[in-house]
Every structure is written in structure tokens, then in C-alpha cells.
Design a protein around this motif. Structure first.
Motif, PDB file in Angstrom:
ATOM      1  N   LEU A   1      48.732  30.430  39.822  1.00 48.24           N
ATOM      2  CA  LEU A   1      49.555  30.570  40.941  1.00 48.24           C
ATOM      3  C   LEU A   1      50.423  31.838  41.314  1.00 48.24           C
ATOM      4  O   LEU A   1      50.440  32.458  42.251  1.00 48.24           O
ATOM      5  CB  LEU A   1      50.667  29.583  41.008  1.00 48.24           C
ATOM      6  CG  LEU A   1      51.317  29.274  42.486  1.00 48.24           C
ATOM      7  CD1 LEU A   1      50.224  28.963  43.654  1.00 48.24           C
ATOM      8  CD2 LEU A   1      52.173  28.192  42.017  1.00 48.24           C
ATOM      9  N   PRO A   2      51.034  32.425  40.064  1.00 50.02           N
ATOM     10  CA  PRO A   2      51.722  33.881  40.417  1.00 50.02           C
ATOM     11  C   PRO A   2      50.807  35.054  40.966  1.00 50.02           C
ATOM     12  O   PRO A   2      51.230  35.815  41.726  1.00 50.02           O
ATOM     13  CB  PRO A   2      52.233  33.972  39.034  1.00 50.02           C
ATOM     14  CG  PRO A   2      52.404  32.881  38.222  1.00 50.02           C
ATOM     15  CD  PRO A   2      51.148  31.970  38.783  1.00 50.02           C
ATOM     16  N   TYR A   3      49.654  34.864  40.469  1.00 50.99           N
ATOM     17  CA  TYR A   3      48.618  36.041  41.023  1.00 50.99           C
ATOM     18  C   TYR A   3      48.344  35.674  42.672  1.00 50.99           C
ATOM     19  O   TYR A   3      48.385  36.544  43.206  1.00 50.99           O
ATOM     20  CB  TYR A   3      47.310  35.803  40.205  1.00 50.99           C
ATOM     21  CG  TYR A   3      47.373  36.281  38.675  1.00 50.99           C
ATOM     22  CD1 TYR A   3      47.442  37.410  38.333  1.00 50.99           C
ATOM     23  CD2 TYR A   3      47.717  35.173  37.681  1.00 50.99           C
ATOM     24  CE1 TYR A   3      47.395  37.654  36.942  1.00 50.99           C
ATOM     25  CE2 TYR A   3      47.776  35.459  36.578  1.00 50.99           C
ATOM     26  CZ  TYR A   3      47.948  36.706  36.189  1.00 50.99           C
ATOM     27  OH  TYR A   3      47.845  36.927  34.725  1.00 50.99           O
ATOM     28  N   VAL A   4      48.240  34.415  42.929  1.00 53.33           N
ATOM     29  CA  VAL A   4      48.204  34.106  44.368  1.00 53.33           C
ATOM     30  C   VAL A   4      49.336  34.582  45.259  1.00 53.33           C
ATOM     31  O   VAL A   4      49.245  35.115  46.222  1.00 53.33           O
ATOM     32  CB  VAL A   4      48.013  32.466  44.531  1.00 53.33           C
ATOM     33  CG1 VAL A   4      48.024  32.137  45.902  1.00 53.33           C
ATOM     34  CG2 VAL A   4      46.780  32.039  43.936  1.00 53.33           C
ATOM     35  N   TRP A   5      50.680  34.377  44.659  1.00 55.27           N
ATOM     36  CA  TRP A   5      51.930  34.787  45.239  1.00 55.27           C
ATOM     37  C   TRP A   5      51.840  36.422  45.497  1.00 55.27           C
ATOM     38  O   TRP A   5      52.070  36.712  46.468  1.00 55.27           O
ATOM     39  CB  TRP A   5      53.116  34.281  44.248  1.00 55.27           C
ATOM     40  CG  TRP A   5      53.369  32.938  44.218  1.00 55.27           C
ATOM     41  CD1 TRP A   5      52.669  31.787  45.045  1.00 55.27           C
ATOM     42  CD2 TRP A   5      54.205  32.224  43.184  1.00 55.27           C
ATOM     43  NE1 TRP A   5      53.285  30.665  44.644  1.00 55.27           N
ATOM     44  CE2 TRP A   5      53.858  30.888  43.596  1.00 55.27           C
ATOM     45  CE3 TRP A   5      55.003  32.587  42.155  1.00 55.27           C
ATOM     46  CZ2 TRP A   5      54.674  30.036  42.773  1.00 55.27           C
ATOM     47  CZ3 TRP A   5      55.742  31.980  41.439  1.00 55.27           C
ATOM     48  CH2 TRP A   5      55.486  30.607  41.747  1.00 55.27           C
ATOM     49  N   ARG A   6      51.275  36.941  44.500  1.00 56.85           N
ATOM     50  CA  ARG A   6      51.158  38.448  44.399  1.00 56.85           C
ATOM     51  C   ARG A   6      50.148  38.907  45.451  1.00 56.85           C
ATOM     52  O   ARG A   6      49.967  40.300  45.513  1.00 56.85           O
ATOM     53  CB  ARG A   6      51.188  38.912  42.998  1.00 56.85           C
ATOM     54  CG  ARG A   6      52.444  38.773  42.304  1.00 56.85           C
ATOM     55  CD  ARG A   6      53.950  39.116  42.779  1.00 56.85           C
ATOM     56  NE  ARG A   6      53.652  40.826  43.426  1.00 56.85           N
ATOM     57  CZ  ARG A   6      54.633  41.204  44.080  1.00 56.85           C
ATOM     58  NH1 ARG A   6      55.725  40.537  44.468  1.00 56.85           N
ATOM     59  NH2 ARG A   6      54.620  42.484  44.206  1.00 56.85           N
ATOM     60  N   GLY A   7      49.279  37.977  45.853  1.00 50.66           N
ATOM     61  CA  GLY A   7      47.985  38.571  46.344  1.00 50.66           C
ATOM     62  C   GLY A   7      47.152  39.188  45.768  1.00 50.66           C
ATOM     63  O   GLY A   7      46.247  40.162  46.369  1.00 50.66           O
ATOM     64  N   TRP A   8      46.694  39.003  44.438  1.00 49.23           N
ATOM     65  CA  TRP A   8      45.682  39.683  43.625  1.00 49.23           C
ATOM     66  C   TRP A   8      44.369  38.787  44.084  1.00 49.23           C
ATOM     67  O   TRP A   8      44.470  37.598  44.738  1.00 49.23           O
ATOM     68  CB  TRP A   8      46.073  39.182  42.265  1.00 49.23           C
ATOM     69  CG  TRP A   8      47.045  40.222  41.680  1.00 49.23           C
ATOM     70  CD1 TRP A   8      48.386  40.361  42.334  1.00 49.23           C
ATOM     71  CD2 TRP A   8      46.928  40.715  40.372  1.00 49.23           C
ATOM     72  NE1 TRP A   8      48.906  41.569  41.421  1.00 49.23           N
ATOM     73  CE2 TRP A   8      48.242  41.592  40.382  1.00 49.23           C
ATOM     74  CE3 TRP A   8      46.213  40.795  39.464  1.00 49.23           C
ATOM     75  CZ2 TRP A   8      48.451  42.486  39.215  1.00 49.23           C
ATOM     76  CZ3 TRP A   8      46.544  41.305  38.292  1.00 49.23           C
ATOM     77  CH2 TRP A   8      47.533  42.244  38.203  1.00 49.23           C
ATOM     78  N   GLU A   9      43.146  39.586  44.029  1.00 44.67           N
ATOM     79  CA  GLU A   9      41.915  38.750  43.898  1.00 44.67           C
ATOM     80  C   GLU A   9      41.858  37.841  42.964  1.00 44.67           C
ATOM     81  O   GLU A   9      41.916  38.207  41.646  1.00 44.67           O
ATOM     82  CB  GLU A   9      40.871  39.985  43.829  1.00 44.67           C
ATOM     83  CG  GLU A   9      40.974  40.755  45.308  1.00 44.67           C
ATOM     84  CD  GLU A   9      39.905  42.150  45.087  1.00 44.67           C
ATOM     85  OE1 GLU A   9      39.261  41.948  44.253  1.00 44.67           O
ATOM     86  OE2 GLU A   9      40.022  42.827  46.003  1.00 44.67           O
ATOM     87  N   ILE A  10      41.117  36.772  43.058  1.00 43.48           N
ATOM     88  CA  ILE A  10      40.886  35.599  42.014  1.00 43.48           C
ATOM     89  C   ILE A  10      39.537  35.233  41.949  1.00 43.48           C
ATOM     90  O   ILE A  10      38.976  34.845  43.114  1.00 43.48           O
ATOM     91  CB  ILE A  10      41.931  34.576  42.319  1.00 43.48           C
ATOM     92  CG1 ILE A  10      43.408  35.127  42.125  1.00 43.48           C
ATOM     93  CG2 ILE A  10      41.939  33.370  40.961  1.00 43.48           C
ATOM     94  CD1 ILE A  10      44.549  33.951  42.357  1.00 43.48           C
ATOM     95  N   GLN A  11      38.921  35.285  40.837  1.00 43.08           N
ATOM     96  CA  GLN A  11      37.602  34.922  40.795  1.00 43.08           C
ATOM     97  C   GLN A  11      37.592  33.773  39.799  1.00 43.08           C
ATOM     98  O   GLN A  11      38.008  33.878  38.626  1.00 43.08           O
ATOM     99  CB  GLN A  11      36.859  36.096  40.360  1.00 43.08           C
ATOM    100  CG  GLN A  11      35.248  35.621  40.070  1.00 43.08           C
ATOM    101  CD  GLN A  11      34.281  36.941  39.623  1.00 43.08           C
ATOM    102  OE1 GLN A  11      34.809  37.703  39.463  1.00 43.08           O
ATOM    103  NE2 GLN A  11      33.126  36.698  39.550  1.00 43.08           N
ATOM    104  N   VAL A  12      37.116  32.505  40.040  1.00 42.44           N
ATOM    105  CA  VAL A  12      37.187  31.516  39.283  1.00 42.44           C
ATOM    106  C   VAL A  12      35.876  31.733  38.280  1.00 42.44           C
ATOM    107  O   VAL A  12      34.681  31.612  38.884  1.00 42.44           O
ATOM    108  CB  VAL A  12      37.251  30.232  40.067  1.00 42.44           C
ATOM    109  CG1 VAL A  12      37.081  28.761  38.936  1.00 42.44           C
ATOM    110  CG2 VAL A  12      38.468  30.123  40.719  1.00 42.44           C
ATOM    111  N   GLN A  13      36.005  31.583  36.950  1.00 46.50           N
ATOM    112  CA  GLN A  13      34.828  31.292  36.207  1.00 46.50           C
ATOM    113  C   GLN A  13      35.141  30.329  35.084  1.00 46.50           C
ATOM    114  O   GLN A  13      35.886  29.424  35.388  1.00 46.50           O
ATOM    115  CB  GLN A  13      34.875  32.867  35.337  1.00 46.50           C
ATOM    116  CG  GLN A  13      34.818  34.138  36.304  1.00 46.50           C
ATOM    117  CD  GLN A  13      34.505  35.416  35.555  1.00 46.50           C
ATOM    118  OE1 GLN A  13      35.150  35.646  34.349  1.00 46.50           O
ATOM    119  NE2 GLN A  13      34.018  36.446  36.313  1.00 46.50           N
TER     120      GLN A  13
END
Length: 330
Positions: free
Chosen positions: A125-137
Motif C-alpha cells: 500500500l505505501p508504494y501505491v500511495w507514493r505512485g510507484w509502478e507495481i508489478q504483481v509477481q
């Protein structure tokens, strides 16, 4: 509350040790020996960042840095598996906020930064808050606390083949595989897919030598009639043994040797008290199917990336194209 940021170079440091004592589990990629190997062999410059509040550690992370065009880029090395940001607060609320604060600091340090969570970690969630790109692996974790129980949970064909391989006295375990012979097997495995191994022969031999010299990694193999049939690189760390790569001869004997080698790793480290055998990524369907047949349990992993500007994104895209040939094919 007094907040302080520390940029700790490689080497022993009491503040970093204090932080590690507050963390329940850390990846092998944070180990001082791994930092040494990555710098010596691949010329990464490790940086350890630490957030303190009232002189107490709140969050920390390790970043492997290279400079391009006068700017610093932090990437996850091919063999690192996981490179998380870890917070120490007892409550989820405070941990997530501390990670978000930590990420904001990271964004000012690098033009590009990557993190990979530990398997099953819910702190995306913190990465979402900061707008980072997220790849689910996903990673495949094989329980090895009771190898016989794991064997019973395997696909019936894999179970039959492992039992057959265990009985083959012609397949003998060697504790330390020569790097040159291992690389020959790798070339065959990757060549079957019209790809090249992830490292040159010279890099690979230096990598294996460094792992052995630092006593971080182990490189067992299987021989038959004096010829290497299969080999693997593993790093036992904490309650898990990590399988960095495995290669085998491309025939029936090689297949059985690989299964006997997997069984050898399972039983060896189960006897040493370890609980899991991390088989690595499951993004390639055929590889994922093989690991699932062995009884591996899929665990979600988040690969998170911050890219500051267009120039950094272009460099990252070029690196991504190159890395498509560097996948672990076992």
C-alpha cells in the motif's frame, strides 16, 4: 520527535546491527557478504538507508546503485530475489506510514529505484500511495520441514521420478561443482530456448568463486560416470534455502539427476532445521508448472519501481529489453 536519515556504507556498523535486531526476518540480499559479492563481481555500489526517530530505527532498506549519465539508479540485481523496505513499528498503521515516509526520501536519492517485497508481505500500500509502478509477481516456496510429507503432496509423476532417482546409485552427489562445468550445462539449457546464459562465462565463474569464498552460497551437483549431470546454486539463509539457479544435461539422465539434486537440497537443509526451499519466480508458465508439480506454494511478490523522469524511464526500458534474455529457466 527528532527524525534522522542515515546513509550507511558497506561494512560493519552498530546502528545497522541495531536495526537488524529489531526486524524479524531479513533477506540474504541484505547480508554483508552478498553486498561484497555484488560489488566485487558486478560493480554495484550498495547503499544502506536508515530512518531513525529519537535515535531508534524505524525503517531501512538496501539499494544497489549504478551511475548513468551522472545520475544514480538503484536496481534489483538479477540474483537478489527480494529487496524490500522494512519497518519495525509494532502496528500495521505505523509500519505503512514509516515505509511511505522512507519511500519519499528514496525518491530524492535516485532517478530510479526498485524494491521487491518478501513473499506474502502485505506492505504494498505505501508504494501505491507514493505512485510507484507495481508489478504483481509470485515465488514458489516448497515446504521442507518434513520432506517425506512434501513428497506425498507432489504430482504423482514427479513423486515417482524422484523415488526412481533416489535409488540410482550411479547418480552421486558432489558437494562443490566446478564453475566451468556448471556453465557448460547452463549454455545447453539456455541454448535450447535460443537464449544466452544471464552471465558471461567469466562473470559466472567469478560469481561462483565469490559465493564460495564468502561462504554465502553452496554449489552442489550430481555426477554419473565422472560427468556432471546437474548442478545448482543455493543460499541457505534464515529458515529458507534459496535456489538461485539449476542446470542439467538435456537427456533423461540429466532430468533424473536434477530431481535427485532437488531432493538432496530438501533433505540436507531440512535436517539443518530450515523450513522452506524458495524456488524463485513463477512468471514463465512452463517453469511455474514444474515448480507447482513439485509442491511449491505460490506466494505473491510485489516488484515496485519509481522513475523520476522520461530519461530514466528510457534507460529502464532498454534494461528491461536486455533482461528478457536473463530469465532463470529452471
Amino acid at each position: 520527535m527528532a527524525t534522522e536519515w542515515l546513509d550507511i556504507p558497506a561494512g560493519d556498523d552498530s546502528r545497522w546491527r541495531h536495526f537488524l535486531h529489531e526486524v524479524p526476518a531479513v533477506p540474504f540480499s541484505w547480508d554483508e557478504r552478498f553486498l561484497t559479492v555484488m560489488h566485487r563481481v558486478f560493480r554495484y555500489h550498495p547503499r544502506r538507508l536508515l530512518l531513525l526517530e529519537n535515535n531508534q530505527p524505524r525503517a531501512g532498506g538496501v539499494f544497489f546503485v549504478r551511475r548513468r549519465l551522472g545520475k544514480e539508479f538503484s536496481t534489483v540485481p538479477f540474483f537478489a530475489f527480494y529487496l524490500p523496505v522494512i519497518a519495525t513499528a509494532p502496528s500495521v498503521y505505523h509500519r505503512m506510514n514509516d515505509v511511505a515516509q522512507f519511500l519519499e526520501h528514496v525518491e530524492h536519492q535516485f532517478h530510479m529505484a526498485e524494491c521487491v517485497s518478501m513473499p506474502g508481505t502485505p506492505l504494498c500500500l505505501p508504494y501505491v500511495w507514493r505512485g510507484w509502478e507495481i508489478q504483481v509477481q509470485a515465488s514458489g516456496l516448497l515446504p521442507i520441514g518434513d520432506p517425506e510429507e512434501t513428497l506425498q503432496a507432489m504430482d504423482s509423476e514427479e513423486r515417482r521420478l524422484i523415488r526412481k532417482a533416489r535409488k540410482m546409485e550411479s547418480l552421486t552427489v558432489i558437494p562443490s561443482t566446478p564453475a566451468a562445468a556448471f556453465y557448460d550445462l547452463l549454455q545447453g539449457v539456455y541454448g535450447r530456448h535460443d537464449k544466452k546464459p544471464p552471465l558471461s562465462r567469466r562473470q559466472f565463474e567469478r560469481f561462483i568463486t565469490a559465493l564460495k569464498e564468502t561462504e554465502l552460497g553452496v554449489v552442489p551437483g550430481i555426477e554419473a560416470n565422472g560427468m556432471l549431470q546437474a548442478a545448482t546454486v543455493v543460499i541457505p539463509y534464515g529458515n529458507t534455502v534459496y535456489g538461485l539457479m539449476l542446470a542439467r544435461r538435456l537427456d533423461t539422465t540429466g532430468s533424473l539427476a536434477a530431481l535427485k539434486l532437488i531432493w538432496h537440497v530438501m533433505t540436507t537443509y531440512s535436517a539443518a532445521g530450515l523450513e522452506w526451499y524458495d524456488l524463485g519466480g513463477m512468471e514463465i508458465p512452463s517453469i511455474a508448472q514444474f515448480k507447482l508439480k513439485l509442491g511449491a506454494l505460490p506466494r505473491v511478490v510485489y516488484r515496485c519501481r519509481f522513475i523520476r523522469n522520461r530519461q530514466a524511464r528510457m534507460l529502464r526500458n532498454l534494461a528491461s529489453l536486455k533482461n528478457k534474455t536473463l530469465r532463470n529457466l529452471w
